[in-house]
Design a protein around this motif. Structure first.
Motif, PDB file in Angstrom:
ATOM      1  N   LEU A  53       0.835  -1.198   0.000  1.00 11.87           N
ATOM      2  CA  LEU A  53       0.000   0.000   0.000  1.00 11.87           C
ATOM      3  C   LEU A  53       0.872   1.252   0.000  1.00 11.87           C
ATOM      4  O   LEU A  53       0.649   2.185  -0.772  1.00 11.87           O
ATOM      5  N   GLU A  96       4.145   1.585  -0.743  1.00 11.47           N
ATOM      6  CA  GLU A  96       5.149   1.732  -1.786  1.00 11.47           C
ATOM      7  C   GLU A  96       4.547   1.755  -3.190  1.00 11.47           C
ATOM      8  O   GLU A  96       5.186   2.193  -4.127  1.00 11.47           O
ATOM      9  N   ARG A  97       3.346   1.238  -3.328  1.00 11.22           N
ATOM     10  CA  ARG A  97       2.814   1.077  -4.674  1.00 11.22           C
ATOM     11  C   ARG A  97       1.593   1.935  -4.967  1.00 11.22           C
ATOM     12  O   ARG A  97       1.078   1.916  -6.068  1.00 11.22           O
ATOM     13  N   HIS A  98       1.094   2.615  -3.977  1.00 12.62           N
ATOM     14  CA  HIS A  98      -0.119   3.394  -4.219  1.00 12.62           C
ATOM     15  C   HIS A  98       0.075   4.820  -3.747  1.00 12.62           C
ATOM     16  O   HIS A  98       0.771   5.064  -2.764  1.00 12.62           O
ATOM     17  N   ASP A  99      -0.553   5.704  -4.466  1.00 14.81           N
ATOM     18  CA  ASP A  99      -0.578   7.096  -4.046  1.00 14.81           C
ATOM     19  C   ASP A  99      -2.008   7.464  -3.767  1.00 14.81           C
ATOM     20  O   ASP A  99      -2.895   7.158  -4.558  1.00 14.81           O
ATOM     21  N   PHE A 100      -2.226   8.076  -2.636  1.00 18.50           N
ATOM     22  CA  PHE A 100      -3.599   8.458  -2.331  1.00 18.50           C
ATOM     23  C   PHE A 100      -3.549   9.614  -1.350  1.00 18.50           C
ATOM     24  O   PHE A 100      -2.557   9.784  -0.625  1.00 18.50           O
ATOM     25  N   PRO A 101      -4.592  10.401  -1.309  1.00 20.75           N
ATOM     26  CA  PRO A 101      -4.582  11.510  -0.360  1.00 20.75           C
ATOM     27  C   PRO A 101      -4.505  10.964   1.059  1.00 20.75           C
ATOM     28  O   PRO A 101      -5.165   9.976   1.379  1.00 20.75           O
ATOM     29  N   LEU A 143      -1.102   8.621   6.946  1.00 20.28           N
ATOM     30  CA  LEU A 143      -1.232   7.208   7.312  1.00 20.28           C
ATOM     31  C   LEU A 143       0.129   6.618   7.671  1.00 20.28           C
ATOM     32  O   LEU A 143       0.284   5.919   8.674  1.00 20.28           O
ATOM     33  N   ALA A 144       1.120   6.963   6.843  1.00 24.11           N
ATOM     34  CA  ALA A 144       2.462   6.429   7.098  1.00 24.11           C
ATOM     35  C   ALA A 144       2.976   6.922   8.447  1.00 24.11           C
ATOM     36  O   ALA A 144       3.653   6.196   9.170  1.00 24.11           O
ATOM     37  N   ASN A 145       2.629   8.131   8.784  1.00 19.21           N
ATOM     38  CA  ASN A 145       3.061   8.689  10.058  1.00 19.21           C
ATOM     39  C   ASN A 145       2.339   8.036  11.240  1.00 19.21           C
ATOM     40  O   ASN A 145       2.948   7.695  12.244  1.00 19.21           O
TER      41      ASN A 145
END
Lengths: 287, 356, 371, 279
Positions: free
Chosen positions: D95, D97-102, D107-109
């Motif tokens: 999710l 590394e392969r997807h870009d989303f608003p 989310l990563a944080n």
């Protein structure tokens, strides 16, 4: 990158949302809510600040809180000071196989459970323990010496527990230090202190911050070490939380304490990052 | 592109979670004290009834907190002290009323059964019947600390770093009695009780210099007394008698202020799933020959009628030595603890531990 | 400026082309990476797309392979439109720039991968893998890990991995880029040989004009998303259709100039150069090209009498490179410099810096494009 | 500074002594033929491992039923934790590394938060929340939802809440280094998306996945703070050991510690081997 959001995207999004939602965010909202509920009668709770007032009113609680905070910072600092020369040795002085072996040896003890490590210290430090026996055998002490059950023992145990988490990021950070920079520093007339302060430490800063945050978090949230090595005068704030939940079944009070500890640890981490100008995300990924 | 695999994995994991928690309601899950369910007794029970027993060891606070956390599920039978049922039951509703018809009342010492029933009655329903009882008093090395006759003597001069007690509520109650107060009488009056406990807390804090450690498990305490590192402690009767068997100088002393009498009970958690097994275990345990064995294992006395006839002579003799009739009459039996009292005590104990 | 689509002259129209692109356009945001590109590749041809980095050639190739979708236009392979056909269903295979050999597999497993995807029986897979590997000279390497191979060997594995599938079209995306110079020279010949051997249609992209010229039957020169010219290497070299092609293909001297007449320009230093004009403009700024090998050198002016452009000059430096040696010469009163091939057999072979020389070229050798 | 001084070397030597002293004494006193793991040395014995209990009043750890039960409980927790950490960590890596989303950065944080939440607090918050949900649902459904009550399933959830962060970080880091042209090559050679994932991407990720699984297993096995709060009637080994240690010292605890150390050393070695093969 992938413009179109297929089923795969939504299915991938589901687990982290469930995880962070149900295991991290909502539970913390729950203890926040819980911490504001006040018992007014059997099975009767109302909104109120009583749990926080209780914290403020009772010196025991906020003293333990402050004590935990101060000692955690102290432990973090000591850990850094103890670990730095070793990390520098591994990163820059040791060569080849020695370096790899030293580094691995450093990791080894920390694969052992925290309880096992604490048990080791108890065996060493207790009145009938090894250190006491050695002191008596060598004539340095006349009778048994109790080294356990005091703040010193707690700090020792906590520093010990934090070392790995300090050494590893430090070694990683120092490894990339080009030694010619240090040589240039000396060449330009810097003293050891100058070079350390102006060249080595700034270079290692990301590692220092990453290690310090991890050590601080492990220390402030520790339970076993203060509980087992600590004496009749010492309490750790986590023990207060545990006591409220487990021995006093006063969940709202425990929730308030939990939230206070979270605020404390977050604040100190934030201040640490601010003072050193490091970012949270990068630091945590590195650590 | 990865959806199928992870979906499957997730579904599998969830299914596994559900499976792991469901099913197998058969064994009797017993939440009890150390030594209350010795292995041979459990084996005999299983042989007779076909019911397996899973034993979880605990103490009063943990029992309540576990049952409070599970809302009374996870166990089929618990053994809290009789005074610790009323408050938690009112507050959390963690037990279910006993069906007294299923319990063979004639196996119990009648007076003890009645007293326990009375103390564990909430809203007209009985929640506990007695099992094991004993007293807390002083275990004293009479040669090294000849002057310790009452709880407050533990704080006397010359005993620096040589005594021990627990940071638990019996200690508070004991020192209150020793100071001439009656904590039980103040149970209903929170303000008075708070004041009383604060006073006791101050006494104990001043006493801390004498304390070598606050004991929790019995082994360190017994080891300390054996080695002479500890010369006097607030502890339970049979612990003292056990040491007395090894070292005659160590004796259990019923304090002047009175020994504290406790009774551990049988109580059924609200969401227990094996009531049949629970009642079978109670009736089985109250048979005199079984009760005698358990009492011996636990090193305490039993509420089973006729079991004392089976106990060994030594214990009886020690009991009589420690408890002349006046001392028996002076035993302070814990009345039921109302909700809220433990918060007051808890804070005093926390402060004592934290040393502020 | 809109140009009519360019077509290669050598296509036999009787046969369906292996690859045809019809006005293929791909935009990233407002920027058109590939703009209305059209071309056909005949069966069995070695077709190169030559262009500087960023000209859109990689995007073009990825569209052919199926990793990108054209915004407009169509791509057909042997007459079948590839619209909506995913990469794994196209009769096209690709040799990646970094080769993209699977590091977790052996050489044999790499080559067998595509066969396994097609569900070819295990025994046949093995036979075909062995056959193709021995054809590319890697017969004994079946069980070797790909990480244990040399650069050239890896290259051949990557090609074998594609050819074993007998694709209609093999795409090669700068496959020689990572190799060192010596090996690159060797692999150029090797690739040409393989292509002749297998008679597979190759579409080769590169920014290296030498690779394109050496190997290809047809070369398309691409710039800023468009094809500037398609033709045989010789045609591109001899008759570049645009200033860009003239500058990009082959070594050349290049000056910014001003039209003085329809077939004459004035260089900034004042010198007049006669040349051949491409295009229709005959006034305003122009660009002028002269290849170094077109420049004749002589010790005295008489030897150059037949040339339209003649100058006296001074040697600025000697760039010795064996057979490819050149001189850097400054015209004494034209104010320009140029490079000229220095034959190592002629009278001037031993010329030194600072020497006076005569130089010149025929009008036909100078190309003038409106800038 | 380049050449280490004698004092510096001495310091480093002391450091390693300090590091290993506690572990060494734990190991040594597991063989002491006495009631307590303290000097004096009373002779060598294996009684604390395999004894029947006749000699010292309690059986050796390999015959100690509650001890073995707690070991089993630990395994019952650690296996699903490791499995889920790998599966979900891999999904998270894809999710991120392969997807870009608003909201991706957010989310990563947020995924990192569990690293700065003390374990005890994770424990109590999950306990409080799950118990509220259980209270609500049980009344509604009129059924016991034991998995929401303290017990091993809740321990699994609690440990997963932070171990997942670590497995996600480990697997993401490797996926980030993955050369995507390998996937394109597989597609180009005719592989379906699924086949590409299984034959190319996952084999590449597998060292990170195995590594994350082993680390998750160890972390779960040794976790104490979160587990302590969420544990029900069957304590995993650390909680059981803690209880025993509070009860008093006994070489039996040393013995189980030694067993534990050997076990973790074995897993750590495995981990090191996997990592080496990956590089």
């Amino acid at each position: 990158m992938m413009r179109a959001r297929g089923l795969a995207f939504w299915l991938l999004l589901l687990p982290p949302v469930l995880w962070l939602g149900l295991l991290v965010i909502v539970p913390h909202v729950e203890i926040a809510v819980l911490s504001f509920s006040e018992r007014v009668g059997p099975r009767l709770y109302e909104f109120g600040f009583a749990n926080y007032l209780e914290f403020l009113k009772e010196p025991l609680y906020w003293r333990t809180y402050a004590r935990t905070a101060i000692m955690s910072v102290l432990v973090t600092a000591i850990t850094l000071v103890v670990a730095f020369p070793v990390a520098f040795y591994i990163a820059k002085a040791a060569q080849g196989a020695t370096k790899a072996v030293l580094f691995l040896l450093c990791l080894l003890p920390f694969w052992a459970s925290e309880l096992v490590r604490t048990l080791g210290w108890m065996i060493l430090l207790r009145e009938t323990g090894l250190v006491s026996a050695l002191l008596q055998a060598t004539g340095l002490a006349a009778g048994p010496v109790e080294l356990l059950y005091n703040d010193g023992a707690v700090i020792l145990g906590l520093v010990y527990g934090g070392l790995l988490f300090m050494v590893v990021p430090l070694v990683n950070a120092l490894d990339s230090l080009d030694f010619s920079l240090v040589e240039a520093g000396f060449d330009l007339g810097g003293s050891r202190i100058d070079v350390l302060r102006r060249i080595v430490v700034p270079h290692a800063m990301p590692g220092i911050v990453a290690g310090s945050i991890v050590v601080f978090m492990l220390t402030v949230g520790n339970f076993v070490t203060p509980a087992l090595l600590g004496g009749k005068n010492g309490l750790w704030f986590t023990e207060q939380i545990y006591a409220q939940f487990i021995t006093r079944f006063n969940w709202p009070q425990g929730a308030a304490f939990g939230l206070l500890l979270l605020v404390l640890s977050s604040a100190i981490v934030w201040i640490g990052l601010r003072l050193t100008g490091q970012g949270f995300g990068e630091t945590m990924r590195r650590g | 592109m990865t959806n199928r695999r992870f979906n499957l994995a997730l579904a599998g994991a969830l299914a596994a979670l559900c499976l792991a928690t469901g099913a197998e309601a058969q064994p009797l899950r017993l939440l009890t004290w150390a030594d209350y369910a010795p292995k041979d007794i459990v084996d005999q029970f299983t042989k007779e009834t076909g019911i397996a027993v899973e034993v979880t060891l605990s103490n009063n606070e943990e029992m309540i907190s576990k049952l409070r956390a599970t809302q009374g599920s996870g166990f089929d039978l618990a053994q809290p002290s009789q005074d610790r049922i009323l408050g938690p039951q009112q507050e959390f509703g963690i037990y279910k009323p006993l069906d007294l018809a299923q319990i063979k009342g004639e196996q119990f010492i009648a007076s003890m059964l009645e007293a326990t029933k009375k103390n564990t009655t909430v809203a007209g329903k009985v929640y506990g019947v007695p099992h094991i009882w004993g007293t807390d008093g002083l275990v004293v090395n009479t040669k090294l600390a000849p002057n310790v006759k009452d709880y407050s003597d533990l704080c006397g001069a010359g005993l620096e770093n040589k005594v021990s007690f627990r940071t638990k509520r019996p200690t508070l109650i004991a020192f209150a009695f020793a100071a001439g107060m009656d904590p039980f009488a103040s149970y209903g009056n929170k303000a008075a009780y708070t004041a009383m406990m604060e006073k006791v807390g101050a006494t104990l804090a001043a006493c801390k210099k004498n304390v070598k450690f606050f004991w929790e498990g019995k082994d360190p305490l017994l080891a300390g007394l054996r080695s002479g590192e500890i010369v006097a402690a607030m502890a339970w009767d049979t612990g003292g008698w056990k040491l007395n068997g090894e070292l005659p100088d160590i004796k259990f002393v019923a304090p002047k202020a009175g020994a504290l009498g406790w009774i551990d009970t049988f109580a059924i958690p609200a969401r227990g799933r094996n009531d049949k097994g629970a009642y079978a275990w109670i009736n089985f345990n109250m048979r005199p020959e079984i009760a005698a064995k358990v009492a011996a294992s636990a090193g305490n006395f039993t509420a089973s009628k006729g079991a004392d006839a089976l106990t060994q002579g030594k214990l009886k003799q020690q009991f009589q030595e420690s408890f002349p009739q006046a001392a028996i009459d002076n035993i302070k039996w814990y009345p039921a603890v109302p909700a809220g009292i433990e918060d007051i005590e808890g804070k005093v104990l926390d402060r004592l531990k934290a040393g502020s | 400026m809109r140009r009519p689509p360019l077509r290669g002259p050598a296509i036999q129209m009787t046969e369906i082309a292996d690859l045809s692109l019809v006005r293929v356009t791909k935009r990233f945001g407002a920027h058109a990476a590939v703009a209305a590109v059209e071309f056909d590749v005949a069966r069995g041809a070695f077709f190169s797309i030559l262009g500087p980095s960023g000209c859109g050639k990689t995007t073009l190739m990825r569209m052919i392979a199926g990793f990108e979708t054209p915004d407009e236009g169509d791509i057909a392979i042997r007459g079948a439109s590839m619209r909506g056909v995913p990469a794994n269903r196209r009769p096209v295979n690709m040799v990646f720039q970094n080769l993209a050999l699977f590091p977790t597999m052996t050489v044999g497993e790499n080559v067998a991968y595509g066969l396994a995807c097609r569900g070819v029986a295990r025994g046949e897979q093995e036979a075909r893998v062995r056959a193709i590997l021995s054809r590319v000279g890697l017969g004994e390497f079946v069980d070797r890990r790909v990480t244990q191979l040399s650069g050239g060997q890896r290259q051949r594995v990557a090609i074998a991995r594609c050819l074993v599938l007998e694709p209609t079209l093999l795409l090669l995306d700068e496959p020689l880029g990572a190799l060192d110079l010596k090996l690159r020279e060797h692999m150029k010949i090797e690739l040409k040989r393989l292509q002749a051997d297998f008679r597979t249609t190759f579409v080769y992209i590169t920014h290296d004009q030498s690779e394109a010229l050496v190997m290809s039957d047809q070369v398309a020169v691409m710039n800023r998303g468009r094809f500037e010219q398609v033709g045989s290497p010789r045609a591109l070299y001899r008759d570049p259709a645009s200033a860009f092609v003239a500058g990009f293909v082959g070594d050349t001297n290049r000056w910014d100039a001003e039209f003085a007449a329809a077939d004459r320009v004035r260089l900034p230093g004042g010198a007049l150069v006669a040349g051949r004009r491409f295009g229709t403009a005959s006034a305003g700024p122009a660009t002028c090209f002269v290849r170094p090998e077109s420049v004749a050198l002589a010790a005295d002016a008489a030897a150059l009498a037949g040339l339209d452009n003649r100058y006296a000059g001074e040697v600025v430096s000697v760039l010795f490179d064996g057979a490819n040696s050149t001189l850097l010469v400054r015209a004494l009163d034209g104010g320009f410099e140029l490079r000229a091939t220095l034959p190592q057999t002629g009278a001037l072979a031993g010329v030194e810096k600072g020497a006076r020389v005569q130089f010149g070229w025929a009008a036909d050798a100078a190309r003038i494009y409106a800038a | 500074m380049g050449k280490p001084t004698r004092a510096w070397k001495l310091y480093v030597a002391c450091f390693y002594l300090f590091l290993f002293a506690p572990l060494a004494v734990v190991a040594v006193f597991a063989f002491n033929a006495g009631q307590y793991p303290t000097p004096p040395w009373r002779g060598f014995t294996l009684e604390w491992f395999v004894g029947t209990g006749a000699l010292f009043g309690r059986p050796g750890v390999l015959r100690d039923a509650p001890m073995l039960a707690s070991l089993l409980a630990s395994v019952k927790v650690a296996l699903p934790v490791a499995g889920l950490a790998v599966a979900l960590g891999t999904a998270n890596a894809f999710l991120l590394e392969r997807h870009d989303f608003p909201g991706k950065a957010l989310l990563a944080n947020v995924m990192l938060w569990p690293l700065v939440i003390p374990g005890v607090i994770l424990g109590i918050s999950i306990l409080a929340f799950s118990s509220r949900v259980a209270n609500g649902l049980e009344d509604m459904l009129d059924a016991d939802l034991d998995f929401l009550r303290p017990g091993l399933p809740l321990v699994v959830a609690g440990q997963l809440s932070f171990i997942l962060t670590i497995s996600t970080l480990v697997i993401s880091a490797r996926l980030r280094r993955f050369d995507r042209s390998l996937e394109e090559a597989a597609r180009d050679l005719g592989a379906s998306a699924w086949r590409t994932l299984v034959t190319v991407t996952l084999p590449y990720l597998s060292p990170a996945m195995i590594g994350a699984g082993l680390v998750a297993f160890l972390m779960s096995f040794e976790n104490f703070n979160t587990t302590l709060i969420l544990v029900g009637s069957d304590p995993p080994l650390p909680v059981y050991m803690y209880g025993q240690m509070r009860e008093g010292a006994s070489p039996a605890i040393n013995a189980v510690s030694l067993v534990l150390m050997l076990g973790t050393a074995a897993i750590a070695t495995l981990f090191a081997l996997v990592q080496r093969r990956a590089d």
